[in-house]
Design a protein around this motif. Structure first.
Motif, PDB file in Angstrom:
ATOM      1  N   GLU A   1     -41.884  28.703  26.006  1.00  0.00           N
ATOM      2  CA  GLU A   1     -41.828  30.068  25.831  1.00  0.00           C
ATOM      3  C   GLU A   1     -41.454  30.104  24.537  1.00  0.00           C
ATOM      4  OE1 GLU A   1     -39.147  32.663  28.241  1.00  0.00           O
ATOM      5  OE2 GLU A   1     -40.648  32.336  29.312  1.00  0.00           O
ATOM      6  N   PHE A   2     -40.379  29.130  23.931  1.00  0.00           N
ATOM      7  CA  PHE A   2     -39.796  29.475  22.600  1.00  0.00           C
ATOM      8  C   PHE A   2     -40.943  29.131  21.531  1.00  0.00           C
ATOM      9  CE2 PHE A   2     -38.048  27.008  18.860  1.00  0.00           C
ATOM     10  CZ  PHE A   2     -37.187  28.044  18.385  1.00  0.00           C
ATOM     11  N   THR A   3     -41.878  28.082  21.716  1.00  0.00           N
ATOM     12  CA  THR A   3     -43.056  27.790  20.795  1.00  0.00           C
ATOM     13  C   THR A   3     -44.053  29.099  20.861  1.00  0.00           C
ATOM     14  OG1 THR A   3     -42.588  25.601  21.952  1.00  0.00           O
ATOM     15  CG2 THR A   3     -44.517  25.925  20.236  1.00  0.00           C
ATOM     16  N   LEU A   4     -44.332  29.358  22.001  1.00  0.00           N
ATOM     17  CA  LEU A   4     -45.083  30.623  21.908  1.00  0.00           C
ATOM     18  C   LEU A   4     -44.422  31.768  21.284  1.00  0.00           C
ATOM     19  CD1 LEU A   4     -46.465  30.877  25.531  1.00  0.00           C
ATOM     20  CD2 LEU A   4     -47.684  30.242  23.537  1.00  0.00           C
ATOM     21  N   ARG A   5     -43.278  31.905  21.108  1.00  0.00           N
ATOM     22  CA  ARG A   5     -42.525  33.171  20.759  1.00  0.00           C
ATOM     23  C   ARG A   5     -42.644  32.877  19.159  1.00  0.00           C
ATOM     24  NH1 ARG A   5     -37.552  33.640  23.011  1.00  0.00           N
ATOM     25  NH2 ARG A   5     -36.631  32.665  21.127  1.00  0.00           N
ATOM     26  N   LEU A   6     -42.585  31.751  18.610  1.00  0.00           N
ATOM     27  CA  LEU A   6     -42.379  31.324  17.073  1.00  0.00           C
ATOM     28  C   LEU A   6     -43.610  31.620  16.848  1.00  0.00           C
ATOM     29  CD1 LEU A   6     -40.055  29.817  15.599  1.00  0.00           C
ATOM     30  CD2 LEU A   6     -41.396  27.666  15.641  1.00  0.00           C
ATOM     31  N   GLY A   7     -44.672  31.096  17.456  1.00  0.00           N
ATOM     32  CA  GLY A   7     -46.234  31.194  17.058  1.00  0.00           C
ATOM     33  C   GLY A   7     -46.356  33.013  16.932  1.00  0.00           C
ATOM     34  N   ARG A   8     -46.090  33.461  17.713  1.00  0.00           N
ATOM     35  CA  ARG A   8     -46.151  35.036  17.943  1.00  0.00           C
ATOM     36  C   ARG A   8     -45.535  35.951  16.859  1.00  0.00           C
ATOM     37  NH1 ARG A   8     -45.739  35.117  23.545  1.00  0.00           N
ATOM     38  NH2 ARG A   8     -43.956  35.739  23.151  1.00  0.00           N
ATOM     39  N   ASP A   9     -44.224  35.246  16.726  1.00  0.00           N
ATOM     40  CA  ASP A   9     -43.339  35.944  15.875  1.00  0.00           C
ATOM     41  C   ASP A   9     -44.076  35.739  14.371  1.00  0.00           C
ATOM     42  OD1 ASP A   9     -41.679  37.084  17.318  1.00  0.00           O
ATOM     43  OD2 ASP A   9     -39.936  35.718  16.784  1.00  0.00           O
ATOM     44  N   THR A  10     -44.392  34.554  14.058  1.00  0.00           N
ATOM     45  CA  THR A  10     -44.974  34.212  12.732  1.00  0.00           C
ATOM     46  C   THR A  10     -45.960  34.859  12.519  1.00  0.00           C
ATOM     47  OG1 THR A  10     -44.197  31.964  13.076  1.00  0.00           O
ATOM     48  CG2 THR A  10     -45.657  32.169  11.337  1.00  0.00           C
ATOM     49  N   ARG A  11     -47.051  35.148  13.516  1.00  0.00           N
ATOM     50  CA  ARG A  11     -48.273  35.736  13.244  1.00  0.00           C
ATOM     51  C   ARG A  11     -48.018  37.248  13.009  1.00  0.00           C
ATOM     52  NH1 ARG A  11     -51.461  36.514  18.441  1.00  0.00           N
ATOM     53  NH2 ARG A  11     -49.926  38.559  18.488  1.00  0.00           N
ATOM     54  N   ASP A  12     -47.054  37.829  14.035  1.00  0.00           N
ATOM     55  CA  ASP A  12     -46.638  39.293  13.838  1.00  0.00           C
ATOM     56  C   ASP A  12     -46.032  39.466  12.386  1.00  0.00           C
ATOM     57  OD1 ASP A  12     -47.614  39.593  16.308  1.00  0.00           O
ATOM     58  OD2 ASP A  12     -45.770  39.874  17.363  1.00  0.00           O
TER      59      ASP A  12
END
Ligand code: ADP
Ligand code: MG
Lengths: 382, 255
Positions: free
Chosen positions: A127-138
């Motif tokens: 979840e953390f990894t996904l969120r990191l990716g999402r946050d970066t993209r956002d």
């Protein structure tokens, strides 16, 4: 059978006849007395060879929802061992109460998955990894939108809400001067002292001016200032905008046709972008003075000697590369603060979470970009 | 049903600074009844409710709960009285950082020595009794306003209080959800015999749930009517009471 045929304690009395155990419950059955009943039940559960349990509730005057739990426990324990259970002496209201809780209990959903610990921690990492990716993209998206809109507005700057600008500039810039000067001075003092100890060993005392001047203006001044501003203004923006998000002010603004970028984000970003370079210059001067003070105290330096050397060592490019960086830092800090604020959803807890995130990711971004600058400046030989 | 009073309010005066909100108010609430406090906004309904649950200190008078004078008890005795209450706040008052199960478990963890399994069993029962089975692991932000109120109610009921207080339970809810909440209040009152103290000005709600009401007035700073709402609507001679029940707006009154 080894257990006595009849006995009692404060909470219940019981007697055994053949294979029948008769219980009389004596005390209130509430969440506060639950422990005692548990102990009693423990000792009774050791008995063997029972086929019938009769529980008498006629002495129970006070009860709460724990009654349902106790009955459940008795049912479960006896059911497992094939013992029949009979409840007697329940008052009508007690039965009604129990029935209402049982009805609720039956509607209960036991589907709550029993996730084992390792799986949940793996999930956590994922979840953390996904969120990191999402946050970066956002963030990249947000950043892009901001830059794009800023460029669009370049010919018509009147469309930005400048009303907030002086206010934000004062809070983010002017109010931060004392702390920035203090920290800058202390950093200069510390670096100066560390440097002095080394330089003294080979009699290069005078080069303290080079060391202090260059390291403060190029790196430490802009970096320390940016970190302080991230802690002050980045956090403030996130909390402010986050609270507005929670209280639906942002939705209200949007519904009134305001562009959040123009209305909230740009004034803040521009104000900070302007404030940070000024603060950096303050930090530079304070840092150099701090270094000078250690030089004067611990080394064979004179005031004029120090400044003459500083004048030679400190080229415009050193100072301006620092100031240029600080403009970028200011932009990033404010953008990150606003971005995190707009990510808030739900309640107060979320505001705290994203305020923290604003500071942490703001500082990370500053240092990351600083490394890029170091590389670029080196290649360009600035 | 009304036998002995569970709450006795005697000559109660409450003021904020120099602003007197209620003056010399007395009334009884009986065990097991649904008691509704009515009145226009700003007349002191919330203040009265807060005084009864001990959040606001009255400047004179006494509030006797189950025989103990709440205005004078201290320390552990006060704790004991407090534990007789459960309160549902306007927005539910759930802790946003905790799941529904954790919210309901909190009072049980704090005040009892039950082990975790038992607590969860009770939590399941409470959530089920407000119709929220299966929502144990949801956060308050993930459910609707009506559900949040019901979850707040489940938490208020965690320790099986003798008295449940509701401050404007229907505020911010649609009529259907609000009617469902009324039904829930009635059901809990019938099955658990809990005394219900409700602040509301929804007429539908009043006639649906109230056994007895008092009506407060801002000018009088006290009670202008007391009794069965149906009877008051038919037989009251007080213009203000009739206006309220018949939804008559008088232009002289401020909104
Ligand atoms: N904490 C407070 N401090 C000062 N005045 C208050 C406070 N709370 C309420 N009031 C005042 O007391 C009066 C009654 O308020 P309240 O009990 O909230 O009314 P109601 O719930 O009936 O609408 C109002 O005039 C309000 O302004
Ligand atoms: Mg109110």
């Amino acid at each position: 059978m080894s257990t006595p045929a009849a006995a009692s304690n404060d909470y219940l009395s019981y007697s055994v006849e053949d294979t029948q155990l008769s219980l009389v419950l004596l005390k209130p059955i509430t969440v506060y007395t639950a422990g005692a009943y548990d102990e009693a039940a423990q000792s009774l559960s050791q008995m063997e060879g029972l086929t019938l349990l009769v529980a008498d509730f006629s002495k129970v005057r006070e009860y709460d929802s724990y009654l349902a739990v106790l009955v459940d426990l008795i049912d479960a324990a006896c059911g497992k061992r094939g013992i029949q259970v009979e409840y007697i002496g329940m008052s009508e209201s007690m039965e009604r109460f129990l029935a209402s809780l049982k009805a609720a209990d039956q509607a209960r959903n036991d589907a709550a998955a029993d996730v084992s610990a390792w799986r949940s921690s793996l999930e956590h990492i994922g979840e953390f990894t996904l969120r990191l990716g999402r946050d970066t993209r956002d963030f990249v998206e947000f950043f892009g939108e901001l830059v794009y809109k800023l460029l669009l507005l370049l010919p018509r700057p009147g469309l930005i809400r400048w009303k907030d600008f002086p206010f934000v500039f004062t809070r983010a810039g002017v109010d931060a001067v004392p702390i920035v000067v203090l920290i800058g001075f202390l950093i200069g003092l510390i670096i100066g002292y560390q440097g002095a100890v080394q330089l003294k060993q080979f009699g290069a005392d005078i080069y303290l001016a080079d060391m202090i001047g260059v390291s403060i203006t190029r790196e430490l001044g802009p970096l320390m200032t940016a970190i302080i501003v991230a802690g002050r203004s980045g956090a403030a923006f996130a909390a402010e905008i986050g609270t507005m998000k929670v209280s639906e002010e942002i939705d209200a603004l949007k519904s009134l046709g305001f562009d959040i970028m123009r209305f909230l984000v740009m004034p803040r970003v521009l104000a900070v972008m302007l404030a940070v370079p000024f603060l950096t210059l303050f930090a530079d001067v304070a840092g150099i003075l701090g270094g000078l003070l250690t030089g004067l105290m611990t080394l064979d330096l004179t005031l004029t000697g120090f400044f003459n050397q500083l004048q030679q060592a400190l080229t415009y490019s050193h100072v301006f590369s620092g100031v240029l960086k600080s403009v970028v830092f200011g932009f990033l800090i404010a953008t990150m603060g606003c971005f995190r604020g707009l990510q808030v959803f739900g309640g107060a807890e979320s505001v705290g979470k994203y305020t923290t995130a604003a500071v942490v990711s703001g500082i990370f971004l500053i240092i990351f970009v600083d490394a890029i600058f170091a590389f670029v400046f080196q290649v360009l030989d600035i | 049903m009304p036998d002995s009073p569970i709450i006795q309010v005697r000559n109660l005066t409450i003021q904020y600074g120099s602003l007197v909100v209620l003056r010399d108010v007395s009334f009884d609430v009986y065990k097991g009844e649904i008691f509704v406090i009515l009145g226009g906004s700003g007349c002191g309904k919330s203040t009265l409710m807060k005084a009864i649950i001990g959040l606001v200190k009255p400047s004179a008078g006494s509030i006797i709960i189950d025989g103990a004078d709440f205005t004078s008890v201290r320390g552990s005795e006060r704790q004991a009285v407090l534990r007789k209450f459960g309160v549902l706040f306007q927005s539910g008052g759930l802790f946003a950082s905790m799941t529904l199960a954790e919210n309901v478990a909190l009072p049980l963890e704090t005040y009892t020595s039950l082990n975790n399994d038992r607590i969860m069993q009770l939590v399941d029962i409470k959530l089920a009794s407000v119709g929220l089975s299966g929502y144990q692991n949801f956060l308050p932000s993930e459910i609707s306003g009506g559900m949040r109120k019901r979850a707040g109610l489940a938490r208020a009921m965690a320790l099986d209080p003798h008295i449940l207080g509701f401050d404007e339970p229907s505020a911010g809810l649609d009529p259907i959800t609000s009617a469902a909440l009324d039904q829930l209040i009635i059901r809990l009152n019938e099955t658990l015999q809990t005394t219900m103290l409700v602040v509301t000005h929804e007429l539908d709600s009043i006639f649906a749930i109230a056994h007895r009401i008092i009506m407060l007035d801002r000018e009088v700073k006290g009670i202008i009517a007391e009794g069965d709402p149906r009877e008051l609507k038919e037989h009251s001679t007080d213009r203000r009471v009739l206006n309220f029940f018949n939804r008559v707006v008088e232009t002289s009154e401020e909104a």
